[in-house]
Design a protein around this motif. Structure first.
Motif, short mmCIF file in Angstrom:
data_model
loop_
_atom_site.label_atom_id
_atom_site.label_comp_id
_atom_site.label_asym_id
_atom_site.label_seq_id
_atom_site.Cartn_x
_atom_site.Cartn_y
_atom_site.Cartn_z
N MET A 1 0.84 -1.10 -0.07
CA MET A 1 0.07 -0.09 0.00
C MET A 1 0.69 1.26 0.14
SD MET A 1 -3.11 -0.41 -0.31
CE MET A 1 -4.41 -1.27 0.06
N THR A 2 1.99 1.16 0.35
CA THR A 2 2.99 2.23 0.27
C THR A 2 2.94 2.85 -0.98
OG1 THR A 2 4.18 1.57 2.11
CG2 THR A 2 5.14 3.24 1.04
N THR A 3 3.25 2.20 -2.10
CA THR A 3 2.99 2.75 -3.43
C THR A 3 1.85 3.61 -3.45
OG1 THR A 3 4.66 1.02 -4.21
CG2 THR A 3 3.61 2.18 -5.96
N PHE A 4 0.72 2.94 -3.35
CA PHE A 4 -0.59 3.66 -3.65
C PHE A 4 -0.45 4.73 -2.91
CE2 PHE A 4 -4.86 4.88 -2.72
CZ PHE A 4 -5.45 4.29 -4.03
N ALA A 5 -0.03 4.89 -1.72
CA ALA A 5 -0.10 6.07 -0.60
C ALA A 5 0.79 7.13 -1.38
CB ALA A 5 0.45 5.79 0.69
N LEU A 6 1.99 6.83 -1.78
CA LEU A 6 2.84 7.66 -2.62
C LEU A 6 2.16 8.37 -3.66
CD1 LEU A 6 5.46 9.13 -2.72
CD2 LEU A 6 6.31 7.08 -3.89
N VAL A 7 1.65 7.54 -4.69
CA VAL A 7 0.84 8.07 -5.89
C VAL A 7 -0.41 9.03 -5.42
CG1 VAL A 7 -0.61 7.53 -7.76
CG2 VAL A 7 1.61 6.11 -7.49
N ALA A 8 -0.92 8.51 -4.38
CA ALA A 8 -2.08 9.41 -3.90
C ALA A 8 -1.48 10.83 -3.34
CB ALA A 8 -2.87 8.89 -2.73
N ALA A 9 -0.47 10.69 -2.68
CA ALA A 9 -0.10 11.87 -2.01
C ALA A 9 0.57 12.88 -3.23
CB ALA A 9 1.10 11.69 -1.08
N LEU A 10 1.17 12.14 -4.13
CA LEU A 10 1.84 13.18 -5.33
C LEU A 10 0.42 13.82 -6.39
CD1 LEU A 10 4.78 11.25 -6.29
CD2 LEU A 10 4.65 13.16 -5.31
N VAL A 11 -0.65 13.01 -6.22
CA VAL A 11 -1.73 13.60 -7.00
C VAL A 11 -2.35 14.64 -6.20
CG1 VAL A 11 -4.09 13.02 -7.53
CG2 VAL A 11 -2.22 11.29 -8.50
N GLY A 12 -2.42 14.22 -4.61
CA GLY A 12 -2.78 15.52 -3.84
C GLY A 12 -1.92 16.63 -3.84
N VAL A 13 -0.61 16.27 -3.90
CA VAL A 13 0.27 17.48 -4.14
C VAL A 13 -0.12 18.44 -5.37
CG1 VAL A 13 2.72 18.25 -4.49
CG2 VAL A 13 2.18 16.62 -2.59
N LEU A 14 -0.18 17.84 -6.15
CA LEU A 14 -0.34 18.48 -7.44
C LEU A 14 -1.76 19.27 -7.51
CD1 LEU A 14 1.30 15.99 -10.03
CD2 LEU A 14 1.99 18.18 -9.29
N SER A 15 -3.06 18.52 -7.20
CA SER A 15 -4.15 19.16 -7.24
C SER A 15 -4.15 20.21 -6.23
CB SER A 15 -5.29 17.91 -7.14
OG SER A 15 -5.07 17.11 -6.04
N THR A 16 -3.65 19.98 -5.07
CA THR A 16 -3.83 21.08 -4.13
C THR A 16 -3.13 22.27 -4.46
OG1 THR A 16 -3.96 19.53 -2.17
CG2 THR A 16 -3.30 21.60 -1.69
N ALA A 17 -1.73 21.96 -5.11
CA ALA A 17 -0.89 23.16 -5.51
C ALA A 17 -1.88 24.02 -6.54
CB ALA A 17 0.17 22.61 -6.18
N VAL A 18 -2.83 23.46 -7.40
CA VAL A 18 -3.52 24.49 -8.19
C VAL A 18 -4.47 25.12 -7.40
CG1 VAL A 18 -5.59 24.39 -9.87
CG2 VAL A 18 -3.77 22.70 -9.98
N ILE A 19 -5.04 24.86 -6.38
CA ILE A 19 -5.99 25.70 -5.46
C ILE A 19 -5.10 26.70 -4.69
CG2 ILE A 19 -7.63 25.86 -3.90
CD1 ILE A 19 -8.52 24.53 -6.49
N TYR A 20 -3.91 26.06 -4.10
CA TYR A 20 -3.08 26.91 -3.44
C TYR A 20 -2.49 28.06 -4.10
CZ TYR A 20 1.73 28.04 -1.53
OH TYR A 20 2.67 28.80 -0.96
#
Length: 154
Positions: A1-20
């Motif tokens: 699950m660590t790989t999935f968590a990493l991908v999810a976190a990276l997607v979160g970083v990119l999508s959050t960065a848009v609103i940020y």
């Protein structure tokens, strides 16, 4: 699950960065510019900006929340989960502020721009919107930092 968590976190970083980035720009540039503008300019231009933003920004906004939740749920370590949870709480708090305060104001300014009218309370609407943009930007900063921490801690 660590790989999935990493991908999810990276997607979160990119999508959050848009609103940020959007909120930070509004806090640093739009807020003071609107404060010195005529009500007719604020109603027209910001109404049109909200027309596009309210149509296009929900995708990265929702994606950031889903990604933060997925990263938090699947992060293997306690510190990474805690960082993800902090990001998720910040994003949910941001959403509450947006839905309760910003979105209704955006709707009024969009309607004014569409009908080329200037609400009598334009200055008050903008002051109220301005009053939450800094807290929104701070919450996005916390969320982005939390998601970046998840990436580092995994």
């Amino acid at each position: 699950m660590t790989t999935f968590a990493l991908v999810a976190a990276l997607v979160g970083v990119l999508s959050t960065a848009v609103i940020y980035g959007t909120d930070l720009f509004c806090a640093l540039v739009v807020r003071p510019a609107a404060a010195g503008a005529a009500d007719s300019s604020v109603a027209d231009l910001l109404g049109r900006i909200h027309e596009f933003g309210d149509r296009r920004l929900p995708v990265p906004g929702v994606l950031s929340i889903v990604a933060a939740a997925a990263a938090t749920a699947t992060a293997g370590t306690g510190p990474a989960r805690l960082a993800g949870a902090a990001a998720l709480v910040a994003l949910i708090a941001w959403l509450v502020i947006y839905l309760r305060i910003s979105a209704p104001i955006n709707k009024r300014l969009r309607a004014a721009a569409a009908t080329r009218t200037v609400p009598a309370d334009t200055a008050e609407l903008q002051r109220r919107w301005d009053g939450v943009i800094t807290p929104r930007a701070v919450l996005q900063t916390v969320a982005l930092a939390g998601l970046l921490a998840v990436v580092v801690l995994l």
